[in-house]
Design an enzyme around this catalytic site. Structure first.
Site, PDB file in Angstrom:
ATOM      1  CG  HIS A 110      33.050  33.580  34.698  1.00 23.56           C
ATOM      2  ND1 HIS A 110      33.012  34.789  34.690  1.00 23.56           N
ATOM      3  CD2 HIS A 110      33.744  33.137  36.316  1.00 23.56           C
ATOM      4  CE1 HIS A 110      33.388  35.190  35.666  1.00 23.56           C
ATOM      5  NE2 HIS A 110      33.504  34.624  36.691  1.00 23.56           N
ATOM      6  CG  HIS A 129      34.058  37.877  44.870  1.00 22.92           C
ATOM      7  ND1 HIS A 129      33.139  37.291  45.108  1.00 22.92           N
ATOM      8  CD2 HIS A 129      34.828  37.704  43.465  1.00 22.92           C
ATOM      9  CE1 HIS A 129      32.712  36.666  43.323  1.00 22.92           C
ATOM     10  NE2 HIS A 129      33.197  36.948  42.940  1.00 22.92           N
ATOM     11  CD  GLU A 174      33.027  34.182  40.160  1.00 24.66           C
ATOM     12  OE1 GLU A 174      33.654  35.063  40.726  1.00 24.66           O
ATOM     13  OE2 GLU A 174      33.095  33.347  39.900  1.00 24.66           O
ATOM     14  CG  ASP A 230      38.052  33.587  40.950  1.00 22.57           C
ATOM     15  OD1 ASP A 230      36.668  33.433  41.654  1.00 22.57           O
ATOM     16  OD2 ASP A 230      38.470  34.354  40.385  1.00 22.57           O
ATOM     17  CG  HIS A 268      31.664  40.045  39.433  1.00 23.57           C
ATOM     18  ND1 HIS A 268      31.299  38.698  38.456  1.00 23.57           N
ATOM     19  CD2 HIS A 268      32.386  39.838  40.110  1.00 23.57           C
ATOM     20  CE1 HIS A 268      32.039  38.170  38.833  1.00 23.57           C
ATOM     21  NE2 HIS A 268      32.730  38.006  39.942  1.00 23.57           N
ATOM     22  CG  ASP A 319      36.614  39.881  41.098  1.00 19.23           C
ATOM     23  OD1 ASP A 319      37.399  38.891  40.726  1.00 19.23           O
ATOM     24  OD2 ASP A 319      35.328  38.564  41.189  1.00 19.23           O
ATOM     25  CE1 TYR A 353      38.570  40.228  35.751  1.00 16.74           C
ATOM     26  CE2 TYR A 353      37.419  42.040  36.170  1.00 16.74           C
ATOM     27  CZ  TYR A 353      38.005  40.795  36.768  1.00 16.74           C
ATOM     28  OH  TYR A 353      37.606  40.258  37.975  1.00 16.74           O
ATOM     29  CG  HIS A 370      41.481  38.119  38.804  1.00 17.60           C
ATOM     30  ND1 HIS A 370      41.684  37.048  38.708  1.00 17.60           N
ATOM     31  CD2 HIS A 370      39.940  38.074  38.820  1.00 17.60           C
ATOM     32  CE1 HIS A 370      40.818  36.127  38.780  1.00 17.60           C
ATOM     33  NE2 HIS A 370      39.678  36.562  39.206  1.00 17.60           N
TER      34      HIS A 370
END
Ligand code: FEO
Length: 393
Positions: free
Chosen positions: A22, A78, A80, A82, A144, A163, A191, A224
C-alpha cells in the site's frame, strides 16, 4: 502449480523481496505472496491473478501448466491491483474470457483498467457448476474493499477468502501446520490490525453469515501468505475475537522528542504505569515502524502520546501516527497526552483534540513540562502514569 486440495491448485507468486505494501503504508518485513488459484474440473476456473510486476511469470507459468486457451473463466474476488495486476494481459490473450465478480468488482475493474470486458456479475448465493465442483459466491463488502468477495469451492470444500484471513508472510511452506505458529499468528494479527480494524463490524457480521451458511470448510485459502488446512476454523475464531474490541492488559506510550525532555517524560510515565503493574511499550515514533506501532495500539487498552511543541504544533512523526490512528478507527480505548515545551506549549492540547476526534476516551487534560524536566516534574509524570493505569482498571 501446487495442489492445495482435490482439484484446487495454487498458481500464485511468492514475493520474498517485498518490504512495503500500500505504497509505504504497511511494512512487510517478511515479504508476501499473491495467491491465485486454479480449479481443474470439467471447466477450468482461475481465481484472481497477481501484482503486475509478476504478471509475465504468472501468465508464462499458466501457459506452460494448463494453456491459457484452456481456461474457461476467471473469478475476480477483489480487484485491488495486487490481485488484478495480470488481468489486462490475460484478457488481451483471451478477450472472450468471462470475468465473474461482484457489481462493485466490475466498477473497480473498470476504474483501474477502463475496458468493458466480458463481466458476469454475481451476488451472494449465486453458484456456478464446474463439473464435480460448484463455485458458490459470497459477497464480503469492506473485507476490505467494497468489491471484496469469497468464493467457496463446494466439492473440494475450500474457501477462497481473498484478503480476509491472510498475512504478509512469504514462506517456502504452504500450510499453517508447517510454519512457526508464533510468526504466523503475529503476521495474521498485524494484518488484521493494520487492514481490517476499521471494518470490524462488517467482519463480525460476515463471520456470522458464513457460519449460518453451514459450509463444510476443509481449507481456507487466502490471497496472501499461508493457507489454513489444520483446524482452518481457528482463524475464523481469531477474527471473531479480534473484531470484538480485542485488547490485552497493556498500554503503549508513543513519543517523539527534540531535546529529550519529552523522552524523559515518557520514561517516567512508563515507570508510573509499571508501578501499577501494567505492561507497556515505549515507542519513539520516528524510530519505530508504523505497522508495528499500529499492532501495539491494537493490542493495548490505552495509549499515551507525547510530543515536544514546535512552531505552535507537534512533531511530524507524531502527526503522521495520529493520522494513521484516526483512519484505523480503534474503539474502546483510553488516551492522554504529554509533552515538553519552551514557551507556547500547544502540543498536549493538539494531541488530545486529535485523539478525541479519533474517538479515544480522553482520561485527563494531559501533562506539560517546560524545558528539561526537573526531578519534581518527573515525579509528577510517574504519578500521571499511576493515575492513567488506575483509570484503566
Ligand atoms: Fe491484497 Fe486488498 O488486496
Amino acid at each position: 502449480m501446487f495442489q492445495i486440495k482435490d482439484q484446487v491448485y495454487w498458481v500464485g507468486v511468492k514475493d520474498w523481496e517485498l518490504q512495503s505494501f500500500h505504497g509505504e503504508e504497511y511494512t512487510t518485513n517478511k515479504g508476501s505472496s499473491y495467491n491465485a488459484y486454479l480449479i481443474k474440473d470439467e471447466k477450468i476456473a482461475l481465481i484472481d491473478t497477481v501484482w503486475h510486476p509478476f504478471k509475465k511469470e504468472f501468465l508464462d507459468n499458466l501457459e506452460k501448466e494448463i494453456g491459457l486457451e484452456n481456461i474457461d473463466l476467471i473469478v475476480v474476488n477483489h480487484a485491488e491491483p495486487d490481485h488484478s495486476g495480470a488481468l489486462a494481459d490475460l484478457i488481451s490473450a483471451r478477450p472472450d474470457l468471462p470475468i465473474y465478480c461482484t457489481a462493485k468488482g466490475r466498477d473497480t475493474i473498470l476504474g483501474h483498467y477502463h475496458q468493458d470486458w466480458n463481466f458476469q456479475t454475481v451476488k451472494t448465493g449465486d453458484s456456478l457448476s464446474l463439473g464435480k465442483n460448484e463455485l458458490v459466491f459470497v459477497e464480503a463488502p469492506m473485507l476490505h474493499w467494497p468489491d471484496s468477495m469469497f468464493t467457496y469451492v463446494q466439492g473440494s470444500n475450500v474457501l477462497l477468502s481473498n484478503d480476509a484471513f491472510g498475512q504478509h508472510y512469504a514462506s517456502s511452506e504452504f500450510f499453517n501446520d508447517q510454519v512457526n505458529q508464533c510468526e504466523l499468528f503475529l503476521e495474521a494479527m498485524k494484518y488484521y490490525a493494520n487492514i481490517l480494524t476499521p471494518f470490524s463490524l462488517q467482519v463480525t457480521r460476515k463471520i456470522e453469515q458464513l457460519i449460518g451458511l453451514n459450509l463444510a470448510i476443509d481449507v481456507i485459502a487466502p490471497s496472501h501468505g499461508i493457507i489454513w488446512r489444520d483446524n482452518p476454523l481457528q482463524i475464523i475464531e481469531k477474527y471473531k475475537e479480534w473484531a470484538n474490541n480485542y485488547q490485552e492488559n497493556r498500554v503503549v506510550v508513543l513519543y517523539d522528542t527534540m531535546w529529550e525532555g519529552t523522552k524523559k517524560m515518557a520514561e517516567a510515565i512508563g515507570r508510573g504505569l509499571g508501578q501499577e503493574g501494567l505492561a507497556y511499550s515505549l515507542l519513539h515514533t520516528a524510530k519505530n515502524d508504523n505497522t508495528q506501532i499500529m499492532l501495539e495500539i491494537f493490542k493495548a487498552k490505552g495509549i499515551l502520546v507525547g510530543s515536544s511543541t514546535i512552531n505552535n504544533g507537534i512533531l511530524t512523526s507524531i502527526a503522521a501516527i495520529l493520522e494513521e490512528i484516526k483512519g484505523l478507527k480503534f474503539k474502546n480505548k483510553k488516551a492522554a497526552a504529554f509533552g515538553s515545551y519552551g514557551w507556547s506549549g500547544e502540543s498536549v492540547k493538539i494531541i488530545s483534540n486529535i485523539l478525541a476526534e479519533a474517538k479515544f476516551e480522553i482520561v485527563n487534560e494531559g501533562i506539560r513540562v517546560k524545558y528539561t524536566p526537573t526531578e519534581e516534574d518527573l515525579k509528577m509524570c510517574e504519578e500521571f502514569g499511576n493515575n492513567f493505569a488506575k483509570a484503566l482498571k
